[in-house]
Design an enzyme around this catalytic site. Structure first.
Site, PDB file in Angstrom:
ATOM      1  N   ASP A 107       0.862  -1.178   0.000  1.00 55.88           N
ATOM      2  CA  ASP A 107       0.000   0.000   0.000  1.00 55.88           C
ATOM      3  C   ASP A 107       0.903   1.234   0.000  1.00 55.88           C
ATOM      4  OD1 ASP A 107      -2.552   1.436   0.487  1.00 55.88           O
ATOM      5  OD2 ASP A 107      -3.189  -0.503   1.273  1.00 55.88           O
ATOM      6  N   ASP A 214      -3.038   4.727  -2.370  1.00 56.65           N
ATOM      7  CA  ASP A 214      -4.096   5.284  -1.526  1.00 56.65           C
ATOM      8  C   ASP A 214      -4.477   6.689  -2.008  1.00 56.65           C
ATOM      9  OD1 ASP A 214      -5.519   4.839   1.090  1.00 56.65           O
ATOM     10  OD2 ASP A 214      -4.444   6.651   1.667  1.00 56.65           O
ATOM     11  N   GLU A 272      -6.679   4.354  -5.835  1.00 56.72           N
ATOM     12  CA  GLU A 272      -8.018   4.523  -5.267  1.00 56.72           C
ATOM     13  C   GLU A 272      -8.526   5.879  -5.737  1.00 56.72           C
ATOM     14  OE1 GLU A 272      -9.883   4.520  -0.764  1.00 56.72           O
ATOM     15  OE2 GLU A 272      -7.990   5.501  -1.208  1.00 56.72           O
ATOM     16  N   ASP A 348     -12.259  -1.035   3.681  1.00 52.34           N
ATOM     17  CA  ASP A 348     -13.079   0.158   3.952  1.00 52.34           C
ATOM     18  C   ASP A 348     -14.569  -0.143   3.808  1.00 52.34           C
ATOM     19  OD1 ASP A 348     -10.910   1.814   4.389  1.00 52.34           O
ATOM     20  OD2 ASP A 348     -10.815   2.512   2.312  1.00 52.34           O
TER      21      ASP A 348
HETATM   22  O1  TEU Z   1      -9.345   5.715   1.928  1.00 56.57           O
HETATM   23  C1  TEU Z   1      -9.565   6.936   1.280  1.00 56.57           C
HETATM   24  C2  TEU Z   1     -10.951   7.363   1.108  1.00 56.57           C
HETATM   25  O2  TEU Z   1     -11.243   8.026   0.126  1.00 56.57           O
HETATM   26  C3  TEU Z   1     -11.933   7.162   2.236  1.00 56.57           C
HETATM   27  O3  TEU Z   1     -12.898   8.142   2.125  1.00 56.57           O
HETATM   28  C4  TEU Z   1     -12.641   5.919   2.186  1.00 56.57           C
HETATM   29  O4  TEU Z   1     -13.505   6.005   1.089  1.00 56.57           O
HETATM   30  C5  TEU Z   1     -13.404   5.777   3.487  1.00 56.57           C
HETATM   31  O5  TEU Z   1     -12.588   5.013   4.292  1.00 56.57           O
HETATM   32  C6  TEU Z   1     -14.713   5.092   3.338  1.00 56.57           C
HETATM   33  O6  TEU Z   1     -15.385   5.045   4.546  1.00 56.57           O
HETATM   34  C7  TEU Z   1      -8.003   5.375   2.156  1.00 56.57           C
HETATM   35  C8  TEU Z   1      -7.895   4.061   2.891  1.00 56.57           C
HETATM   36  O7  TEU Z   1      -8.417   3.042   2.088  1.00 56.57           O
HETATM   37  C9  TEU Z   1      -8.559   4.180   4.215  1.00 56.57           C
HETATM   38  O8  TEU Z   1      -8.535   2.971   4.935  1.00 56.57           O
HETATM   39  C10 TEU Z   1      -7.845   5.237   4.999  1.00 56.57           C
HETATM   40  O9  TEU Z   1      -8.527   5.468   6.198  1.00 56.57           O
HETATM   41  C11 TEU Z   1      -7.748   6.550   4.211  1.00 56.57           C
HETATM   42  O10 TEU Z   1      -7.310   6.353   2.886  1.00 56.57           O
HETATM   43  C12 TEU Z   1      -6.754   7.458   4.835  1.00 56.57           C
HETATM   44  O11 TEU Z   1      -5.461   7.019   4.560  1.00 56.57           O
END
Ligand code: TEU
Length: 578
Positions: A107, A214, A272, A348
């Site tokens: 990641d 991310d 993402e 998530d």
């Molecule tokens: O998520 C990024 C993100 O856009 C978040 O809004 C995600 O959609 C949210 O967790 C949904 O409830 C990434 C990672 O996947 C997440 O686990 C992290 O918390 C976040 O970045 C911060 O690094």
């Protein structure tokens, strides 16, 4: 070599037909009884993962971190979170994957660091510190009464303002996520160079095969920082993604990352990409000629039912909404050089059977198998999340808020508590939303067997094991030919056998308006496959689309039924059209 073959070689790549298995290290397998998963634990289960038929592991953050956001708050890119193991363990893991002919991606979390990262520790010391500009600092604004206010009205992802006042250096810093996750200043080229060296090249040189990137569209923000439009009149703070996603320098930054780092390795990247609905724009990220990323995650399907201001303010959704998102991201690569992804779960998201199938014991297995058929016959790179293959489901609705660990769930609950002064009904509604959609549902320990703590740990698990582990666990399913796990293996083998149609075929949706079934045809150079899925408990008519008339050969199904008129509850059928 024949021209067609050349094109085939260029268009068919390991990261397209390879199937990815995501591991969330804290909850996969504990090897030393401290209640937390670890890298030796992962190594001990690699044969299980290989046996499933998956080819690429995506490891969620294993780096040194205070774990405010479960490792997405990194305090050292080149070190390992101590309870997970050592750098040597990590090297062993990479080697153990390669030995099994599997790849492994890490990641890459570089929109922000932890506030404990040495860069931020320096940056916050004073306004003239050489690293001050490595993060995003702004002076306060003052209202007409002379009260100090943040630079703008942005709400952070985890609630509260996206700006935090720093008493010592008397300025605000930006954090799109938690207060402890300050945003890096990508405008500063020294920051970018440091990221390339420390967070990327370091690991690629150790043999890592790429990255899940991310929050890939948030590095360039629209400057200067302005107030977001008012969407939630009940709050001073507003969602501001339109001002921090896809900023003006985004493609320049990714182009640079590609030239300086990625192009020197055979590395896979999957970004993402929230809040980017325009397919033309997405192609600027994933078109192979754009040289940015190989593919991105689109959230249309997994965000179904999310409230517009707060995700837990659940909205009703209909199968047509799922199909609209599905069709959009399945077909946007037809006729161009882009690539796409398929997934229904990750760390998530809540569990897919609970959301898109049924966790009623009567329908759990059949709906899990229907979803496996769905995913395994879609175009793009397929991503599975740990536990999905054994049909893990959401935690019981009876769990009180104390069992939830994720800061997103807890911050929301506390926000409602404060806003409504502890109104019981409002809190109950909040808990209902959490019990359906919280990220915690995917983060409970993996259910390996029916021994204490599901065989995840011999100690006290960091998070409560889902009570259902005696019914749903890997051990029982490994020896049962009819289990979801056995079905996943079969469906994965099917995907490999019919790779052209499943992975690379053109997707055509047939029944957009149907509120109960999802039916589509896949085409690949004259070959044709028909997939029809029942997303309900009620029997549904089988409607063969005109485009699929011909001799139908049933090649994959989750039921024994030979009824040619009806699909049973959650039944899935795949036919080759001759
Ligand atoms: O998520 C990024 C993100 O856009 C978040 O809004 C995600 O959609 C949210 O967790 C949904 O409830 C990434 C990672 O996947 C997440 O686990 C992290 O918390 C976040 O970045 C911060 O690094």
């Amino acid at each position: 070599m024949h021209l067609t073959n050349n094109t085939e070689l260029e268009t068919k790549r390991w990261w397209k037909d390879g199937i990815v298995y995501q591991i969330y290290p804290s909850s996969f397998k504990d090897s030393n009884g401290d209640g937390l998963g670890d890298i030796p634990g992962i190594i001990s289960k690699l044969d299980y993962i290989k046996d499933l038929g998956t080819d690429i592991i995506w490891l969620s953050p294993h780096y040194k971190s205070p774990q405010v956001d479960m490792g997405y708050d990194i305090s050292d890119y080149q070190d390992i979170h101590e309870p997970y193991g050592t750098l040597q363990d990590c090297k062993d893991l990479i080697q153990a994957c390669h030995k099994r002919n599997m790849k492994i991606i890490f990641d890459l979390v570089v929109n922000h660091t932890s506030d404990k990262h040495r860069w931020f520790q320096e940056s916050r010391k004073s306004k003239d510190n050489p690293k001050r500009d490595w993060y995003i600092w702004r002076p306060a604004k003052y209202d007409e009464h002379g009260n100090r206010q943040p630079p703008c009205n942005w709400r952070s992802f985890f609630g509260g303002s996206a700006w935090k006042w720093d008493e010592r250096s008397e300025e605000y810093y930006l954090h799109l996520f938690a207060v402890e996750q300050p945003d890096l200043n990508w405008e500063n080229e020294h920051v970018r160079k440091a990221i390339y060296e420390e967070a990327m090249k370091f690991w690629l040189d150790l043999g890592v095969d790429g990255f899940r990137v991310d929050t890939v569209n948030m590095y360039s923000k629209i400057l200067p920082f302005a107030d977001a439009p008012i969407e939630d009149a009940s709050d001073e703070l507003q969602p501001a993604w339109m001002l921090f996603c896809n900023g003006p320098r985004m493609h320049e930054f990714l182009g640079e990352m590609n030239t300086q780092v990625l192009s020197h390795y055979d590395a896979m990247t999957v970004g993402e990409l929230p809040h980017t609905p325009d397919p033309e724009h997405v192609l600027r990220y994933v078109g192979s000629s754009a040289n940015q990323l190989n593919m991105v995650f689109q959230m249309d399907m997994v965000n179904l039912g999310f409230g517009s201001n707060f995700k837990y303010d659940m909205q009703e959704w209909h199968l047509k909404d799922l199909k609209t998102g599905l069709e959009k991201w399945q077909s946007f690569i037809i006729g161009n050089d882009g690539w796409t992804t398929i997934f229904l779960e990750n760390h998530d998201q809540a569990r897919s059977i609970s959301r898109f199938g049924s966790d009623d014991p009567l329908y759990r297995d059949v709906s899990g198998k229907m979803l496996a058929t769905f995913l395994c016959t879609l175009t793009g790179t397929l991503f599975l999340y740990q536990g999905q293959e054994i049909g893990m489901v959401n935690v019981p609705k009876s769990w009180p808020i104390e069992e939830y660990k994720d800061l997103e769930s807890l911050n929301y609950y506390n926000y409602i508590k404060e806003k409504t002064k502890g109104d019981t009904k409002a809190l109950q509604t909040a808990l209902e939303g959490i019990s359906k959609l919280a990220r915690d549902h995917s983060r409970t320990p993996f259910q390996w067997d029916d021994s204490q703590h599901a065989g995840f740990t011999t100690g006290d698990p960091w998070m409560r094991v889902n009570d259902i582990y005696t019914e749903i666990n890997a051990k029982a399913q490994l020896s049962n030919q009819d289990s979801i796990l056995s079905f996943w293996k079969k469906a994965i083998q099917f995907r490999k056998e019919y790779k052209d149609l499943c992975v690379y075929g053109d997707f055509h949706l047939c029944d957009l308006e149907n509120t109960a079934t999802v039916t589509y045809i896949k085409h690949y150079k004259g070959q044709k496959m028909l997939v029809t899925l029942n997303f309900t408990k009620e029997a549904q008519d089988i409607v063969i689309p005109t485009d699929a008339q011909g001799k139908l050969e049933l090649v994959l199904s989750n039921s024994e039924s030979s009824d040619t008129e009806k699909l049973g509850a959650y039944e899935a059928r795949v036919y080759i059209v001759n």
